[in-house]
Design a protein around this motif. Structure first.
Motif: not given
Lengths: 331, 414
Positions: B157-176
Motif C-alpha cells: 500500500t505504501t508509496p515507493i521510491g519513484p513516488d518519493i523521489a518525484a515529490i522531492y525533485v518537484e519541490f527542489l525545482q520550485s525552491a529558491r
C-alpha cells in the motif's frame, strides 16, 4: 581410550541396536509430525548441526578455536546467490565455487597463523571474517549492504525451492551424515590421534614427530569446505543473504556455542547442542510472541556462563560422568 | 498434527477471546514486526498501532464511520466474527522472518500476513506466503524490487521510491536558495537497502530533470561517529542536503551538525529516522525547519488522520509517526479485504485485495486512495512534504494541501 575402542561383544551389539534405533528415529520423526513449522525447525537443527560439526573438526578435535567460521559460510551463501544473480544458475551450482574460495581463504588465514601458539589463530579468523563483511558491504557488485537474492519463483527442482520443509531436512541430514562419517573415520585413524595429541599438548606432540602444522591445516581445510557447503544450502533454502545474515559474527558464535554445549571434540556433540539451541530460539519467540522480546539472547548468555562454569566439556562431559557413576554403582 | 491437537492449541486463544465467542471464532491475521534488533523502537510503535487497529475494528467507532469496518464490530461480512492479531517478532533476521511467517501460516493458521518492516525481511517472509498461497500485505517496505518479482499473493500500500523521489525533485525545482534555483544537491544515505535504493532513485529522478547530485555520502547506520561525514558536507557547501537515515544515526547527525555549527540552506531528512518520535523528542530542538516527506498529516482537526492520531496518543502518549501510520493503514486495508471477501479462504481474500478500491476519505492517511496494479503495488499512493515546527511536523508542500507556508532557510537550533 583403548578400552573404549575394543568393547566386549554384548555391549557392542547393544550399541548397534541403539545406533540403528536412533537413526531410524531421526529419519522417521518428521514424517510423523504433520506440523510444517516443527519440520522446519528440524531442518534448521540439521543446518546448525552441519556448520557446528564442520567447526568441530578444527575447533573441537584439533583445539584451534576459530571465531570467524562465518567467513566460509558466507563464501558458500554468496557464491550460490551470486551465481544466480550473474548467470541465472540454480543456487546450489554455486556451491563448488564457494568451496574453492573457502579453501583458498583457509590457506591464506591458516598457513601463517596455525604456526603460532595460543589465541592468534582465533584473532586472525575474527579479523578476516569482519574484513570480508566490510568489503562486501562496500562492494555493490557483491550486493553491498542490500544483499543478494535467489530466484523469486522456483524454476526447476535444481533450485531446491520446496514448499514443504521435509526435503530440506533430508538433504541437510544426508550431508550431515557424510560429514559425521568422515569425522568418525578420521577420529579413529592416525589423523584423529594426531589432532588430539596436538590439542592436548602441541609441543609434546611435535617432539614425538607429529607434523602438527600440516594436520591442523588439513583439518581447517576440510572444515572450511563443509562450512561453505552449509552456507550454500542455507542460501538455497532462504533465497536471500545480506552481510549481517551471511557474514555476521553472531553466526560464528552460534557454531561455537552449539558445539561447546553438546561437547566440542565429540562426534555427536554439535548435533545435540543444535537440537537444544535451535528449538529453544524459535520456541521462545513463538511462546512469548511480542511479549518476551530478547529472551533468546538472555538464554544464550546463561548457557555460556553455565557451560564454562560447570561443564567446560559440554553435555558430553556430563553424560560421561553420569555413565561413570552408573558403572561404579553397578560394579 | 491431529485434529484433536489442533483444537487443543487453539483453546487458549478461544478462552482469551471468550467475551467475543458469541459472534463466532476470531479471524486470525499474522503481523511480522521488528520487536528486537536495531529497528525495535519503530517495531514498538507499530505494535501499539496494530493493537489500536484491532480494538477499533472489534468495537463500533461511530466517529470514524467513513473508514471501512469502523462503524461495526468485527467483520460484518463474516457474520460479525471478531479480528485477532498474532504479532511475531522477526528479530531483524531474514531467516527468523521466514520461520515466523511459516509458523503464522501453519501453526496459527492466519488468513493473511501483514507488514514485515525491513525490505530484505519482507522479501524472505513473503516468499513463504507466496509458496503457501497466503496473501501478504506490506504497508511500509519500500524496496522497488519487492513488487517486481511476479508474486501473485503480494500487495503493497505504501508509496515507493519513484513516488518519493518525484515529490522531492518537484519541490527542489520550485525552491529558491538566496533567490536562485537549486543547483548543488548532496545526498547522505545509510548504506543498506533502504538508504541505497532511495538515494539511487532520487539521483536518477533528479538527473533526469536536470538537477545534478554533486555529492553522495553513504555511511553505516550503526556508526558511533559521523563528524567526518559532516565535515565533508561543510566543505562542499551544497544548497540542499538530503539525509536518508534510521533513528539513532539521524539523532547523531543532528547533534554533530549542531556541534560543528553547520547548517545547509535546505535540509531534507527522509522519513524513517526523522519521522520517529524519538528523533523529534531528542533532537527536534536542534533540527527546526527540517523538511520531511510524509503520507500522514494529523494536523487538520476533523480528519481521519487527526482522530486516529488522537486515539493513538491517548494509548501511548506519543504522536503517531508516518511509518507507523503507513504500517497501520496496510493492516487496515488487509482487514477490509478480508471483510469484503466474505470468507477466510486465501483465494477469496486475494481476489478481494485485487478488487480493492478505497478513496482518500476512507483512509487514515493522505494517499489519493488504495487500488492495486497488476504487480500488487498501490497505484494511488502519494506523499506530501512536511516541516518540523517545534515538536510537530506541519504539511507545507504542495501548497494546495498545505496547512502552513514553507519557511526557508533551515533554522536548526536557532
Amino acid at each position: 581410550m583403548s578400552a573404549a575402542t575394543i568393547p566386549t561383544a554384548p555391549r557392542a551389539a547393544g550399541r548397534w541396536v541403539l545406533g540403528v534405533a536412533a537413526l531410524a528415529a531421526l529419519l522417521a520423526w518428521p514424517l510423523l509430525v504433520e506440523d510444517e513449522f516443527i519440520q522446519r525447525i528440524g531442518a534448521l537443527v540439521m543446518l546448525s548441526a552441519l556448520s557446528a560439526s564442520a567447526w568441530n573438526l578444527v575447533g573441537g578435535y584439533a583445539g584451534q578455536i576459530s571465531i570467524g567460521h562465518v567467513l566460509f559460510f558466507g563464501c558458500g551463501a554468496y557464491a550460490s546467490l551470486l551465481g544466480f544473480t550473474w548467470f541465472e544458475w540454480a543456487p546450489i551450482l554455486g556451491a563448488p565455487f564457494g568451496i574453492a574460495t573457502s579453501l583458498l581463504l583457509a590457506l591464506i588465514v591458516g598457513s601463517p597463523t596455525l604456526r603460532l601458539k595460543g589465541h592468534y589463530f582465533s584473532m586472525a579468523t575474527i579479523a578476516l571474517a569482519e574484513l570480508a563483511r566490510i568489503v562486501v558491504v562496500n562492494t555493490p557488485a557483491l550486493g553491498g549492504a542490500v544483499g543478494v537474492s535467489g530466484p523469486a519463483m522456483p524454476r526447476s527442482v535444481l533450485d531446491l525451492s520446496f514448499i514443504s520443509p521435509l526435503p530440506y531436512y533430508y538433504i541437510f541430514g544426508s550431508v550431515l551424515a557424510v560429514l559425521l562419517l568422515f569425522t568418525w573415520w578420521m577420529s579413529r585413524g592416525r589423523m584423529g590421534f594426531y589432532l588430539r595429541a596436538i590439542r592436548g599438548q602441541e609441543r609434546a606432540a611435535r617432539s614425538l614427530g607429529v607434523p602438527a602444522q600440516r594436520y591442523k591445516l588439513f583439518a581447517l581445510l576440510v572444515s572450511a569446505a563443509f562450512t561453505s557447503l552449509t552456507g550454500s544450502l542455507y542460501a538455497a533454502m532462504l533465497g536471500f543473504v545480506d552481510p549481517d545474515s551471511g557474514l555476521g559474527i553472531l553466526l560464528s558464535v552460534k557454531m561455537v556455542i552449539a558445539a561447546a554445549l553438546g561437547g566440542a571434540g565429540t562426534l555427536f556433540g554439535p548435533l545435540v547442542g543444535s537440537a537444544i539451541l535451535v528449538p529453544l530460539e524459535e520456541m521462545t519467540n513463538a511462546a512469548f510472541g511480542g511479549g518476551g522480546t530478547g529472551i533468546t539472547y538472555v538464554v544464550y548468555g546463561a548457557i555460556i556462563v553455565l557451560i564454562s562454569r560447570f561443564a567446560p566439556g559440554g553435555l558430553a562431559e556430563i553424560w560421561t560422568w553420569l555413565r561413570a557413576r552408573g558403572t561404579r554403582r553397578g560394579g | 498434527m491431529s485434529i484433536a491437537r489442533r483444537h487443543l492449541l487453539a483453546l487458549p486463544a478461544l478462552l482469551s477471546a471468550s467475551p467475543l465467542l458469541a459472534q463466532g471464532a476470531p479471524v486470525k491475521v499474522g503481523t511480522l514486526l521488528p520487536l528486537t534488533g536495531v529497528a525495535a523502537s519503530a517495531g514498538g510503535s507499530a505494535k501499539a498501532a496494530i493493537e489500536l487497529a484491532v480494538e477499533l475494528i472489534n468495537t463500533p467507532q461511530p466517529d470514524l464511520a467513513s473508514m471501512p469496518l469502523m462503524a461495526t464490530s468485527g467483520f460484518p461480512g463474516l457474520g460479525g466474527r471478531p479480528l485477532q492479531v498474532v504479532i511475531a517478532d522477526q528479530q531483524g533476521s531474514p531467516s527468523v522472518a521466514q520461520n515466523q511467517a511459516l509458523r503464522l501460516i501453519t501453526q496459527e493458521r492466519v488468513v493473511a500476513i501483514t507488514n514485515g518492516y525491513q525490505s530484505g525481511l519482507v522479501q524472505t517472509a513473503s516468499a513463504i506466503a507466496e509458496r503457501h498461497g497466503i496473501p501478504y500485505v506490506t504497508g511500509e517496505a519500500v524496496a522497488t524490487n519487492l513488487t517486481e518479482r511476479g508474486f501473485r499473493w503480494f500487495f503493497r500500500t505504501t508509496p515507493i521510491g519513484p513516488d518519493i523521489a518525484a515529490i522531492y525533485v518537484e519541490f527542489l525545482q520550485s525552491a529558491r536558495v538566496n533567490g536562485r534555483p537549486v543547483t548543488k544537491v548532496a545526498i547522505v544515505n545509510e548504506n543498506t537497502e533502504y538508504g541505497t535504493s532511495i538515494a539511487e532513485v532520487i539521483r536518477r529522478t533528479a538527473e533526469a530533470r536536470g538537477i545534478g547530485i554533486a555529492l553522495q555520502i553513504p555511511y553505516a547506520a550503526n556508526s558511533a561517529d559521523v563528524s567526518a561525514q559532516v565535515l565533508q558536507l561543510k566543505d562542499a557547501q551544497p544548497d540542499v542536503a538530503i539525509f536518508i537515515s534510521y533513528t539513532s544515526d539521524a539523532i547523531l547527525y543532528a547533534r554533530t551538525m549542531r556541534a560543528q555549527g553547520y547548517r545547509p540552506p535546505i535540509l531534507i531528512g527522509d522519513n524513517s529516522g526523522f519521522s520517529d518520535d524519538n528523533f523529534v523528542q531528542t533532537a527536534g530542538d536542534i533540527a527546526q525547519g527540517i523538511i520531511n516527506r510524509s503520507a500522514f498529516d494529523p494536523s487538520r482537526p476533523g480528519s481521519n488522520s487527526f482522530k486516529v492520531n488522537a486515539l493513538y496518543k491517548a494509548r501511548t502518549g506519543r504522536e503517531m509517526d508516518d511509518t507507523t501510520a503507513r504500517i497501520m493503514q496496510g493492516f487496515l486495508v488487509t482487514c477490509d479485504a478480508i471483510n469484503r471477501a466474505g470468507a477466510t479462504e486465501p483465494a477469496a481474500i486475494q481476489k478481494a485485495l485485487r478488487e480493492t478500491n478505497l478513496d482518500a476519505g476512507q483512509l487514515m492517511i493522505g494517499y489519493r486512495g488504495v487500488k492495486f496494479d497488476e504487480k500488487g503495488q498501490n497505484s494511488m499512493a502519494s506523499v506530501l512534504l512536511v516541516q518540523l515546527r517545534g515538536r510537530e511536523y506541519i504539511s507545507v508542500w504542495p501548497e494546495a494541501t498545505a496547512t502552513a507556508p514553507l519557511q526557508l532557510p533551515y533554522k536548526g537550533w536557532e
